[in-house]
Design a protein around this motif. Structure first.
Motif, PDB file in Angstrom:
ATOM      1  N   ILE A 196      -0.442 -12.192 -15.051  1.00  0.00           N
ATOM      2  CA  ILE A 196      -1.778 -12.779 -15.209  1.00  0.00           C
ATOM      3  C   ILE A 196      -2.626 -12.651 -13.943  1.00  0.00           C
ATOM      4  N   ILE A 197      -1.972 -12.641 -12.775  1.00  0.00           N
ATOM      5  CA  ILE A 197      -2.719 -12.536 -11.518  1.00  0.00           C
ATOM      6  C   ILE A 197      -2.621 -11.124 -10.957  1.00  0.00           C
ATOM      7  N   PHE A 198      -1.440 -10.550 -10.971  1.00  0.00           N
ATOM      8  CA  PHE A 198      -1.235  -9.169 -10.541  1.00  0.00           C
ATOM      9  C   PHE A 198      -0.048  -8.603 -11.317  1.00  0.00           C
ATOM     10  N   TYR A 199       0.042  -7.300 -11.354  1.00  0.00           N
ATOM     11  CA  TYR A 199       1.206  -6.657 -11.954  1.00  0.00           C
ATOM     12  C   TYR A 199       1.348  -5.242 -11.401  1.00  0.00           C
ATOM     13  N   ILE A 200       2.521  -4.700 -11.550  1.00  0.00           N
ATOM     14  CA  ILE A 200       2.807  -3.325 -11.145  1.00  0.00           C
ATOM     15  C   ILE A 200       2.948  -2.512 -12.424  1.00  0.00           C
ATOM     16  N   VAL A 258       0.842  -1.205   0.000  1.00  0.00           N
ATOM     17  CA  VAL A 258       0.000   0.000   0.000  1.00  0.00           C
ATOM     18  C   VAL A 258       0.874   1.251   0.000  1.00  0.00           C
ATOM     19  N   PHE A 259       1.951   1.194   0.763  1.00  0.00           N
ATOM     20  CA  PHE A 259       2.872   2.336   0.854  1.00  0.00           C
ATOM     21  C   PHE A 259       3.482   2.658  -0.509  1.00  0.00           C
ATOM     22  N   PHE A 260       3.938   1.621  -1.232  1.00  0.00           N
ATOM     23  CA  PHE A 260       4.528   1.841  -2.552  1.00  0.00           C
ATOM     24  C   PHE A 260       3.504   2.348  -3.565  1.00  0.00           C
ATOM     25  N   ASP A 261       2.244   1.893  -3.387  1.00  0.00           N
ATOM     26  CA  ASP A 261       1.186   2.377  -4.276  1.00  0.00           C
ATOM     27  C   ASP A 261       1.016   3.887  -4.185  1.00  0.00           C
ATOM     28  N   LYS A 262       1.199   4.414  -2.977  1.00  0.00           N
ATOM     29  CA  LYS A 262       0.941   5.829  -2.749  1.00  0.00           C
ATOM     30  C   LYS A 262       2.202   6.687  -2.869  1.00  0.00           C
ATOM     31  N   MET A 263       3.337   6.021  -2.994  1.00  0.00           N
ATOM     32  CA  MET A 263       4.590   6.756  -3.055  1.00  0.00           C
ATOM     33  C   MET A 263       5.040   6.908  -4.509  1.00  0.00           C
ATOM     34  N   GLU A 264       5.459   8.063  -4.868  1.00  0.00           N
ATOM     35  CA  GLU A 264       5.955   8.306  -6.224  1.00  0.00           C
ATOM     36  C   GLU A 264       7.384   7.787  -6.354  1.00  0.00           C
ATOM     37  N   ASN A 265       7.697   7.333  -7.566  1.00  0.00           N
ATOM     38  CA  ASN A 265       9.053   6.851  -7.880  1.00  0.00           C
ATOM     39  C   ASN A 265       9.502   5.725  -6.948  1.00  0.00           C
ATOM     40  N   SER A 266       8.574   4.830  -6.602  1.00  0.00           N
ATOM     41  CA  SER A 266       8.934   3.684  -5.747  1.00  0.00           C
ATOM     42  C   SER A 266       9.649   2.627  -6.570  1.00  0.00           C
ATOM     43  N   SER A 267      10.329   1.731  -5.885  1.00  0.00           N
ATOM     44  CA  SER A 267      11.050   0.647  -6.563  1.00  0.00           C
ATOM     45  C   SER A 267      10.043  -0.368  -7.098  1.00  0.00           C
ATOM     46  N   VAL A 268       9.953  -0.464  -8.423  1.00  0.00           N
ATOM     47  CA  VAL A 268       8.984  -1.371  -9.042  1.00  0.00           C
ATOM     48  C   VAL A 268       9.318  -2.825  -8.715  1.00  0.00           C
ATOM     49  N   ARG A 269      10.598  -3.159  -8.791  1.00  0.00           N
ATOM     50  CA  ARG A 269      11.003  -4.547  -8.527  1.00  0.00           C
ATOM     51  C   ARG A 269      10.687  -4.962  -7.085  1.00  0.00           C
ATOM     52  N   LEU A 270      10.963  -4.049  -6.159  1.00  0.00           N
ATOM     53  CA  LEU A 270      10.672  -4.347  -4.753  1.00  0.00           C
ATOM     54  C   LEU A 270       9.172  -4.477  -4.544  1.00  0.00           C
ATOM     55  N   HIS A 271       8.411  -3.642  -5.252  1.00  0.00           N
ATOM     56  CA  HIS A 271       6.947  -3.705  -5.166  1.00  0.00           C
ATOM     57  C   HIS A 271       6.447  -5.051  -5.694  1.00  0.00           C
ATOM     58  N   TRP A 272       7.021  -5.497  -6.813  1.00  0.00           N
ATOM     59  CA  TRP A 272       6.663  -6.828  -7.351  1.00  0.00           C
ATOM     60  C   TRP A 272       6.945  -7.917  -6.321  1.00  0.00           C
ATOM     61  N   LEU A 273       8.149  -7.853  -5.736  1.00  0.00           N
ATOM     62  CA  LEU A 273       8.572  -8.893  -4.796  1.00  0.00           C
ATOM     63  C   LEU A 273       7.664  -8.931  -3.562  1.00  0.00           C
ATOM     64  N   ILE A 274       7.362  -7.761  -3.002  1.00  0.00           N
ATOM     65  CA  ILE A 274       6.522  -7.691  -1.807  1.00  0.00           C
ATOM     66  C   ILE A 274       5.128  -8.231  -2.102  1.00  0.00           C
ATOM     67  N   THR A 275       4.575  -7.846  -3.245  1.00  0.00           N
ATOM     68  CA  THR A 275       3.239  -8.325  -3.608  1.00  0.00           C
ATOM     69  C   THR A 275       3.243  -9.830  -3.842  1.00  0.00           C
ATOM     70  N   PHE A 276       4.320 -10.331  -4.453  1.00  0.00           N
ATOM     71  CA  PHE A 276       4.455 -11.775  -4.675  1.00  0.00           C
ATOM     72  C   PHE A 276       4.457 -12.527  -3.342  1.00  0.00           C
ATOM     73  N   ILE A 277       5.238 -12.030  -2.363  1.00  0.00           N
ATOM     74  CA  ILE A 277       5.293 -12.684  -1.048  1.00  0.00           C
ATOM     75  C   ILE A 277       3.916 -12.659  -0.390  1.00  0.00           C
ATOM     76  N   GLU A 278       3.234 -11.506  -0.486  1.00  0.00           N
ATOM     77  CA  GLU A 278       1.908 -11.369   0.126  1.00  0.00           C
ATOM     78  C   GLU A 278       0.917 -12.359  -0.485  1.00  0.00           C
ATOM     79  N   PHE A 279       0.893 -12.473  -1.811  1.00  0.00           N
ATOM     80  CA  PHE A 279      -0.050 -13.357  -2.493  1.00  0.00           C
ATOM     81  C   PHE A 279       0.288 -14.830  -2.268  1.00  0.00           C
ATOM     82  N   SER A 280       1.561 -15.132  -2.147  1.00  0.00           N
ATOM     83  CA  SER A 280       1.982 -16.528  -1.934  1.00  0.00           C
ATOM     84  C   SER A 280       1.712 -16.965  -0.507  1.00  0.00           C
TER      85      SER A 280
END
Length: 383
Positions: free
Chosen positions: A118-122, A55-77
């Motif tokens: 296919i399930i989520f993306y940034i 949620v924090f990365f969603d609201k923050m400008e110029n956030s790390s896309v790769r880190l956002h992918w990784l965090i979301t992947f861990i959350e969904f898994s």
């Protein structure tokens, strides 16, 4: 950033850390359940962190896309596995390995989603978006939370119906949180609801197991305090009662009134030798019933194989002389009956009343009752 959400997640994470440390202390759970609860609390804390930073990365400008992918992947898994850990903490063991294997497929699909979305993306703006097959993730979550609901219902049934409603309501907290988040991704209630559920489940199971343990203790206490054959009070209870009475005598001898009747069954050895111990046991039971009928308002104790003691208070104490006469009449009538020895109910009885002027303990009273009982036995044998 929503400060209310920040505080909520922070509280959830700290709660999970506290429970992770506390779960092995002052608990009546077994070692396996402790390990599963600890794993649940740790995973819930990690999942809550991932949800928050997502949620924090969603609201923050110029956030790390790769880190956002990784965090979301861990959350969904993590989410479906966390549900299984929660179910196992609740004692669910059936089909646990196949369920973990099934949730492993979800992890594989989440890995695929890292490359395909296919399930989520940034997106290019660094914002989380649901993919076209987001429903697959929801399907795995639905299966895992249905598994939780089944586990919780089984706990409620095993722990008696009075706990069933509480257990189902606790399960509903997780289900409501997950459904709300699935309907609207802006409602970040997924992991906070899991943390609350894990906490309440831990408390609820502790209370259930503690109640079960107390019931067992009470049953064992009842068994130890009652004679197994006759169901009257046991020798252990008798010894405890003597201590209680001696304490009362030492504190206020003039304020206590009681009498004692000691009974000794006649002919038990002859019946055991002639007809067997099963017949002897029946004889003991039948004689005990007669003794209890005479002392309906007093506790009766079996203090030996053929010895019983009744401690008379209230109505039985007031009617002692009438009971004494009735007992003698009963025994005389039994002697005259033309029945086999094993079918007669014969016992000698001796009475003694506590005298605060002379008796210093319960032993002084029972000693007089014992003397009178043996005199009564001699008289009955002579007949």
């Amino acid at each position: 950033m929503d400060y209310n959400y920040t505080v909520t997640i922070l509280i959830c994470i700290i709660s999970m850390i506290i429970l992770t440390i506390d779960v092995g202390k002052n608990t009546i759970l077994n070692k396996k359940d402790i390990k599963w609860f600890r794993a649940t609390f740790i995973l819930a804390a990690i999942g809550a962190c991932c949800e928050y930073f997502g949620v924090f990365f969603d609201k923050m400008e110029n956030s790390s896309v790769r880190l956002h992918w990784l965090i979301t992947f861990i959350e969904f898994s993590l989410s479906p596995f966390l549900a299984l850990c929660l179910a196992r903490s609740a004692g669910m063991q059936r089909k646990l390995k196949p369920m973990f294997a099934l949730m492993g497929i979800n992890v594989i699909l989440e890995i695929v989603s890292l490359f395909t979305g296919i399930i989520f993306y940034i997106d290019l703006n660094g914002t989380y978006q649901r993919g076209d097959y987001y429903w697959i993730y929801l399907l795995f979550c639905g299966i895992s939370f249905a598994y939780i609901l089944i586990a919780f219902i089984q706990i409620g049934i095993r722990s008696k119906i009075r706990n069933l409603v509480n257990i189902i309501l606790i399960a509903c907290i997780t289900i409501i949180g997950q459904v709300a988040n699935a309907i609207d991704g802006n409602i970040n209630s997924g992991y906070s609801s899991i943390c609350v559920t894990a906490t309440l489940l831990y408390i609820c199971l502790q209370n259930i197991f503690r109640h079960i343990m107390l019931e067992k203790i009470n049953i064992e206490k009842h068994i130890s305090s009652h004679d197994a054959l006759t169901k009257v009070m046991s020798r252990l209870s008798y010894d405890e009662k003597i201590k209680e009475i001696d304490r009362e005598i030492s504190e206020a001898p003039s304020g206590i009134k009681f009498a004692v009747c000691e009974c000794d069954l006649n002919n038990l050895k002859v019946i055991n030798d002639s007809f067997g111990h099963d017949t002897g046991d029946t004889y003991i039971i039948n004689c005990c019933k007669v003794i209890c009928n005479f002392f309906k308002h007093s506790p009766v104790y079996r203090i030996g194989g053929d010895e019983f003691v009744a401690i008379l208070k209230t109505d039985d104490y007031d009617n002692l002389e009438e009971i004494k006469i009735s007992l003698l009449d009963f025994n005389l009538a039994e002697i005259k009956k033309s029945l086999p020895l094993a079918e007669k109910k014969s016992f000698a009885a001796g009475f003694a009343i506590f005298n605060p002027q002379h008796d210093k303990s319960f032993a002084d009273v029972i000693k007089r009752a014992d003397i009178e009982m043996y005199e009564n036995k001699k008289m009955l044998k002579s007949l």
